[in-house]
Write a protein that holds these residues in place. Structure first.
Motif, PDB file in Angstrom:
ATOM      1  N   MET A 422     -12.211  20.956   4.738  1.00  0.00           N
ATOM      2  CA  MET A 422     -13.475  20.577   4.093  1.00  0.00           C
ATOM      3  C   MET A 422     -14.481  20.015   5.092  1.00  0.00           C
ATOM      4  N   ASP A 423     -14.130  20.043   6.373  1.00  0.00           N
ATOM      5  CA  ASP A 423     -15.006  19.535   7.433  1.00  0.00           C
ATOM      6  C   ASP A 423     -15.316  18.053   7.245  1.00  0.00           C
ATOM      7  N   VAL A 424     -14.293  17.319   6.787  1.00  0.00           N
ATOM      8  CA  VAL A 424     -14.372  15.860   6.661  1.00  0.00           C
ATOM      9  C   VAL A 424     -13.485  15.258   7.746  1.00  0.00           C
ATOM     10  N   ASP A 425     -13.841  14.079   8.236  1.00  0.00           N
ATOM     11  CA  ASP A 425     -13.061  13.437   9.289  1.00  0.00           C
ATOM     12  C   ASP A 425     -11.608  13.288   8.845  1.00  0.00           C
ATOM     13  N   PRO A 426     -10.659  14.024   9.434  1.00  0.00           N
ATOM     14  CA  PRO A 426      -9.274  13.962   8.959  1.00  0.00           C
ATOM     15  C   PRO A 426      -8.592  12.634   9.280  1.00  0.00           C
ATOM     16  N   PHE A 427      -8.932  12.030  10.421  1.00  0.00           N
ATOM     17  CA  PHE A 427      -8.297  10.766  10.780  1.00  0.00           C
ATOM     18  C   PHE A 427      -8.755   9.645   9.846  1.00  0.00           C
ATOM     19  N   ALA A 428     -10.056   9.590   9.587  1.00  0.00           N
ATOM     20  CA  ALA A 428     -10.557   8.572   8.656  1.00  0.00           C
ATOM     21  C   ALA A 428      -9.931   8.767   7.282  1.00  0.00           C
ATOM     22  N   SER A 429      -9.740  10.009   6.873  1.00  0.00           N
ATOM     23  CA  SER A 429      -9.150  10.288   5.557  1.00  0.00           C
ATOM     24  C   SER A 429      -7.718   9.777   5.485  1.00  0.00           C
ATOM     25  N   VAL A 430      -6.952   9.991   6.544  1.00  0.00           N
ATOM     26  CA  VAL A 430      -5.566   9.508   6.565  1.00  0.00           C
ATOM     27  C   VAL A 430      -5.532   7.984   6.516  1.00  0.00           C
ATOM     28  N   PHE A 431      -6.422   7.334   7.269  1.00  0.00           N
ATOM     29  CA  PHE A 431      -6.427   5.875   7.275  1.00  0.00           C
ATOM     30  C   PHE A 431      -6.925   5.309   5.948  1.00  0.00           C
ATOM     31  N   VAL A 432      -7.769   6.038   5.235  1.00  0.00           N
ATOM     32  CA  VAL A 432      -8.147   5.628   3.878  1.00  0.00           C
ATOM     33  C   VAL A 432      -6.913   5.656   2.981  1.00  0.00           C
ATOM     34  N   LEU A 433      -6.080   6.694   3.140  1.00  0.00           N
ATOM     35  CA  LEU A 433      -4.827   6.757   2.382  1.00  0.00           C
ATOM     36  C   LEU A 433      -3.959   5.539   2.685  1.00  0.00           C
ATOM     37  N   ALA A 434      -3.826   5.195   3.967  1.00  0.00           N
ATOM     38  CA  ALA A 434      -3.014   4.043   4.350  1.00  0.00           C
ATOM     39  C   ALA A 434      -3.572   2.756   3.753  1.00  0.00           C
ATOM     40  N   ALA A 435      -4.903   2.613   3.766  1.00  0.00           N
ATOM     41  CA  ALA A 435      -5.518   1.417   3.187  1.00  0.00           C
ATOM     42  C   ALA A 435      -5.309   1.363   1.683  1.00  0.00           C
ATOM     43  N   GLY A 436      -5.380   2.515   1.023  1.00  0.00           N
ATOM     44  CA  GLY A 436      -5.138   2.547  -0.418  1.00  0.00           C
ATOM     45  C   GLY A 436      -3.732   2.122  -0.771  1.00  0.00           C
ATOM     46  N   LEU A 437      -2.754   2.591   0.001  1.00  0.00           N
ATOM     47  CA  LEU A 437      -1.362   2.191  -0.231  1.00  0.00           C
ATOM     48  C   LEU A 437      -1.192   0.688   0.013  1.00  0.00           C
ATOM     49  N   ALA A 438      -1.876   0.166   1.042  1.00  0.00           N
ATOM     50  CA  ALA A 438      -1.799  -1.277   1.305  1.00  0.00           C
ATOM     51  C   ALA A 438      -2.410  -2.072   0.158  1.00  0.00           C
ATOM     52  N   ALA A 439      -3.481  -1.557  -0.427  1.00  0.00           N
ATOM     53  CA  ALA A 439      -4.107  -2.254  -1.551  1.00  0.00           C
ATOM     54  C   ALA A 439      -3.157  -2.332  -2.747  1.00  0.00           C
ATOM     55  N   ILE A 440      -2.441  -1.240  -3.010  1.00  0.00           N
ATOM     56  CA  ILE A 440      -1.437  -1.278  -4.088  1.00  0.00           C
ATOM     57  C   ILE A 440      -0.336  -2.266  -3.736  1.00  0.00           C
ATOM     58  N   GLY A 441       0.016  -2.333  -2.438  1.00  0.00           N
ATOM     59  CA  GLY A 441       1.021  -3.291  -1.995  1.00  0.00           C
ATOM     60  C   GLY A 441       0.603  -4.729  -2.247  1.00  0.00           C
ATOM     61  N   VAL A 442      -0.681  -5.027  -2.079  1.00  0.00           N
ATOM     62  CA  VAL A 442      -1.176  -6.370  -2.374  1.00  0.00           C
ATOM     63  C   VAL A 442      -0.958  -6.703  -3.846  1.00  0.00           C
ATOM     64  N   VAL A 443      -1.228  -5.738  -4.716  1.00  0.00           N
ATOM     65  CA  VAL A 443      -1.045  -5.954  -6.151  1.00  0.00           C
ATOM     66  C   VAL A 443       0.423  -6.222  -6.480  1.00  0.00           C
ATOM     67  N   THR A 444       1.345  -5.399  -5.909  1.00  0.00           N
ATOM     68  CA  THR A 444       2.765  -5.593  -6.200  1.00  0.00           C
ATOM     69  C   THR A 444       3.270  -6.910  -5.629  1.00  0.00           C
ATOM     70  N   ALA A 445       2.744  -7.329  -4.465  1.00  0.00           N
ATOM     71  CA  ALA A 445       3.186  -8.593  -3.878  1.00  0.00           C
ATOM     72  C   ALA A 445       2.870  -9.783  -4.784  1.00  0.00           C
ATOM     73  N   TRP A 446       1.799  -9.677  -5.568  1.00  0.00           N
ATOM     74  CA  TRP A 446       1.449 -10.758  -6.480  1.00  0.00           C
ATOM     75  C   TRP A 446       2.351 -10.777  -7.709  1.00  0.00           C
ATOM     76  N   ARG A 447       3.218  -9.775  -7.825  1.00  0.00           N
ATOM     77  CA  ARG A 447       4.126  -9.709  -8.974  1.00  0.00           C
ATOM     78  C   ARG A 447       5.571  -9.988  -8.566  1.00  0.00           C
ATOM     79  N   THR A 448       5.778 -10.478  -7.321  1.00  0.00           N
ATOM     80  CA  THR A 448       7.141 -10.658  -6.817  1.00  0.00           C
ATOM     81  C   THR A 448       7.778 -11.972  -7.226  1.00  0.00           C
ATOM     82  N   ALA A 449       7.006 -12.879  -7.811  1.00  0.00           N
ATOM     83  CA  ALA A 449       7.590 -14.155  -8.229  1.00  0.00           C
ATOM     84  C   ALA A 449       8.678 -13.912  -9.273  1.00  0.00           C
ATOM     85  N   PRO A 450       9.820 -14.589  -9.155  1.00  0.00           N
ATOM     86  CA  PRO A 450      10.910 -14.404 -10.126  1.00  0.00           C
ATOM     87  C   PRO A 450      10.451 -14.741 -11.539  1.00  0.00           C
ATOM     88  N   ARG A 451      10.926 -13.957 -12.471  1.00  0.00           N
ATOM     89  CA  ARG A 451      10.577 -14.225 -13.870  1.00  0.00           C
ATOM     90  C   ARG A 451      11.321 -15.458 -14.357  1.00  0.00           C
TER      91      ARG A 451
END
Length: 451
Positions: A422-451
């Protein structure tokens, strides 16, 4: 404990005559496996270009992580039933065979096949070494041997990238793979005396065939995901089916609720997988982008791996010294937050075409997050486990670790290919994917407290 027993315990050392050869051999095996991992990351851009296989670049990293899960499950089950000697020897043969295949590969497809063999052997090797520690070393020495394993991963990050770049320049990249074979063989000879002292067990209990089958299905689906997802025809639609199979296999291999990050242990497992997914997705491409975008040599680009290794180890020591002054939940939250900050900043650096040292610096921030949060996922998992499920949960943490990285790398290959078309920066696209996964990780980390 009697005075004589206390005196005997105090004289126990990893390098005492009883344990010296085994300690050195196990340390060397871990170090050479770690060196191979950092070295391959340094030279893989060169390998992919020379073998005309940039399209399979991500798969070359995902393959050993995916097949490693199969090796872990198989070796663990076999070690429980018959002892670790046979699975360890098989693991070493598979790992070495994979190195030979990679070092002699005439094409990128053959190299990926060699990486699958490496992963099978490497995953099984890790499990077998842990079992041997429990059988050979007394409890008083076990924390020290595990600490030596951690050190064995740090040292290659300091010298591995530069050495790999030198070897590739002097005699060719193939010797980065082939040279490790002789080192692995020498290390194995050192632990043979300890293996002789381990009597084979009678095979008792039922083999975990279902778990092994699901591990094989999940690993295969991860590889198919990248292969078909990166195509530009109707076959790409099969990627959705492959991803569904991966999710189904994870449901069988992880604790209930892990895929939904339910509070407590399930969220801990999810956080571990997402930390690995984000960080190793970025790691696979950081050296690549430094060479391709800024024209750095493999040796100079590899300094990013050296720096992150030092920072990871330092952050790990910091969280260890803090101990209970910072809770496991807080450490995981800080860790995922730093990984997100680093990957998001890396996106901005690549998009802005800023100086390459800024790209290295942002990647190092992610390494600090891994060092701070990653170890606490293991501590939190053990704290939430009982005698009846500690083994299953420990295996689940490793599986989430490996498959999390493998899935993200397969997705990164798809993203890289689509962005290029698509003639889009492939490296920036991959790092956006990595940042998105990290953002989901932040959400899950806030749910790690024992019930």
């Amino acid at each position: 404990m009697t005075p004589s027993a206390a005196t005997g315990a105090s004289r126990l050392r990893l390098l005492s005559p009883t344990y010296a050869a085994t300690t050195v051999g196990m340390f060397a095996l871990v170090a050479f496996a770690a060196f191979e991992a950092t070295a391959v990351t340094t030279v893989m851009p060169t390998v992919a270009r020379e073998l005309d296989g940039v399209g399979l670049y991500a798969l070359s990293f995902a393959a050993p992580l995916a097949s490693g899960v199969v090796g872990m499950v198989a070796a663990g089950a076999r070690s429980d039933r018959g002892g670790p000697v046979v699975p360890l020897l098989v693991a070493l043969v598979l790992f070495s065979a994979g190195l030979v295949v990679c070092g002699t590969a005439p094409s990128m497809q053959v190299l990926v096949a060699g990486r699958v063999l490496q992963g099978l052997g490497g995953g099984a090797l890790t499990v077998c070494l842990y079992v041997i520690v429990g059988l050979v070393f007394p409890p008083v020495l076990q924390p020290a041997i595990f600490a030596s394993f951690a050190a064995a991963w740090v040292l290659p990050s300091l010298f591995g990238p530069a050495l790999a770049a030198f070897v590739a320049h002097a005699v060719g990249w193939r010797w980065v793979f082939l040279g490790v074979v002789a080192l692995v063989a020498a290390s194995t000879l050192l632990i043979v005396p300890a293996l002789r002292g381990l009597a084979p067990r009678d095979e008792v209990g039922e083999p975990s065939r279902a778990r092994l089958i699901w591990a094989m299905i999940g690993a295969t689906a991860v590889l198919v995901l990248e292969l078909v997802g990166s195509r530009d025809d109707a076959m790409a639609l099969l990627a959705a089916l492959a991803l569904g199979v991966v999710v189904l296999s994870l449901r069988r291999l992880l604790p209930a609720g892990a895929l939904l990050a339910r509070p407590g242990l399930p969220a801990v497992i999810s956080t571990r997988g997402l930390l690995s997914a984000s960080f190793f997705c970025a790691e696979a491409y950081i050296v690549f982008v430094l060479q391709d975008r800024w024209g750095l040599s493999p040796g100079t680009a590899g300094l990013a791996l050296t720096a992150v290794g030092v920072v990871w180890a330092s952050a790990s020591q910091v969280q260890s010294r803090l101990g209970q002054r910072i809770t496991d939940v807080a450490a995981m939250r800080w860790g995922t937050g730093l990984v997100l900050a680093g990957t998001a900043a890396l996106v901005m650096v690549v998009v802005a075409d800023a100086p390459p040292w800024l790209a290295m610096a942002t990647y190092v921030v992610s390494g600090a997050g891994m060092g701070f949060g990653y170890p606490r996922t293991g501590v939190a998992m053990l704290a939430a486990s009982t005698d009846s499920d500690r083994g299953f949960n420990s295996a689940a943490l490793s599986i989430a670790d490996s498959l999390g990285g493998a899935i993200s790398l397969s997705l990164s290959g798809i993203v890289f290919g689509v962005a290029t078309r698509m003639d889009v920066d492939p490296f920036a696209s991959v790092f956006v994917l990595a940042a998105g996964l990290a953002a989901i990780g932040v959400v899950t980390a806030w749910r790690t407290a024992p019930r």
